[in-house]
Design a protein around this motif. Sequence first.
Motif, short mmCIF file in Angstrom:
data_model
loop_
_atom_site.label_atom_id
_atom_site.label_comp_id
_atom_site.label_asym_id
_atom_site.label_seq_id
_atom_site.Cartn_x
_atom_site.Cartn_y
_atom_site.Cartn_z
N GLU A 1 0.83 -1.20 0.00
CA GLU A 1 0.00 0.00 0.00
C GLU A 1 0.87 1.26 0.00
O GLU A 1 0.58 2.24 -0.70
N ILE B 1 2.12 1.87 -3.42
CA ILE B 1 1.08 2.44 -4.28
C ILE B 1 0.99 3.95 -4.07
O ILE B 1 0.97 4.74 -5.02
N LEU C 1 -3.77 2.05 -10.94
CA LEU C 1 -3.34 1.22 -9.82
C LEU C 1 -3.08 -0.21 -10.25
O LEU C 1 -2.23 -0.89 -9.68
N SER D 1 0.48 -1.92 -9.18
CA SER D 1 0.46 -2.81 -8.03
C SER D 1 0.64 -4.27 -8.41
O SER D 1 0.66 -4.64 -9.58
N ASN E 1 -1.66 -6.45 -7.51
CA ASN E 1 -2.99 -6.76 -7.00
C ASN E 1 -3.32 -8.25 -7.07
O ASN E 1 -3.72 -8.85 -6.08
N THR F 1 -8.15 -1.60 -5.34
CA THR F 1 -7.05 -1.00 -6.08
C THR F 1 -6.97 -1.47 -7.53
O THR F 1 -6.06 -1.09 -8.25
N ASN G 1 -9.11 3.26 1.64
CA ASN G 1 -8.72 4.33 0.72
C ASN G 1 -9.97 5.08 0.26
O ASN G 1 -11.10 4.72 0.60
#
Length: 333
Positions: free
Chosen positions: A172, A175, A187, A191, A193, A227, A310
Amino acid sequence: MLAMSSLAANVAATGTRQRSPESLRYYQSAVSMLRQRLADDAQRSGDAVIITLSNLCGFEAMSGNYDAVDMHTQGIRHVVNLRGGFDSLGFEGFLRTISVAWQTFYASRHSVWARVKSLIPKDGNFAYPEHPFDPGLCNIIAKFRPGLTDLALSGGLSHQMIVLISEIDNWERDIKNSLQQSDAYDLHGLSQNSRYVTLCGEFLHQPTLTLVEQLLILGMLGFCYSTDHTRATFWLSNAFLQLHCRYLNSVVIQVTERNAEFMTWVASVLAATFDPGSQPWALAFSLLKARPSQQDWRGNVNVSENFFWNESMSLRLSSKIGYLRQQDPQGQG
């Protein structure tokens, strides 16, 4: 589909991935029909083959037989190549979506497999730290957000779970740093993810997780989904999460003053991530309603910011306030 439905019913009822005799019978019938199609030149690259292979992947993934998932995924890849690529598939993009999803799952799982083996004990018995904690572990926990710090220090999380929280926490931060250095709000590209969704999913499959750890994983999964603007990992894992939440809806979850903030965060993540009427939504609402003292959605967000949260999650939650008010006019609006 019948095999999946039978297995899903068993997962929802028991919380385990044990295959029932009925689901195995349907599975074997599907494999038999698949072999017949593969033996026919006119059918071996048809839409029905991809759909069948996809359902077989889902069945094996839900029951934890990943070697078979890999085999069926390779079959999907072979059929896609015979058809000339993903864009040549039918059903108005549906087959392309599920084919890409299983290829993504294959790549993600293999990319995290070494980490899974180092984090999850072979015997499934996690190690729980006792006070006083090791200084190195304390240094890791000290970097967490306040809510996660309190949870980790409670002694209710395994050492492996604390390490997983640390990895997602570091991700995080990466990011946020990337977004500060770039104007491109992408994102998914910035990321890992899919990697962390897969890693969290592997933890959630472990039968020895405590109830708190299961809820923690659900919360972290929701954060990971938030994200990813493509929602690819969400749609691939959604079915299992629906079943797992249905099982959790059948067990007693104690919400007290001591754990109210943690439960508020989990519930807020689920409410922000999933659609009204779904099993995770039902779980979210039951957790919110069970709290000793109620607060509005802004208060829920303030609490959730002490965990993984977020702005996109705040926006999604605010868009569903009307549904929460309909279900509980006095509590959540």
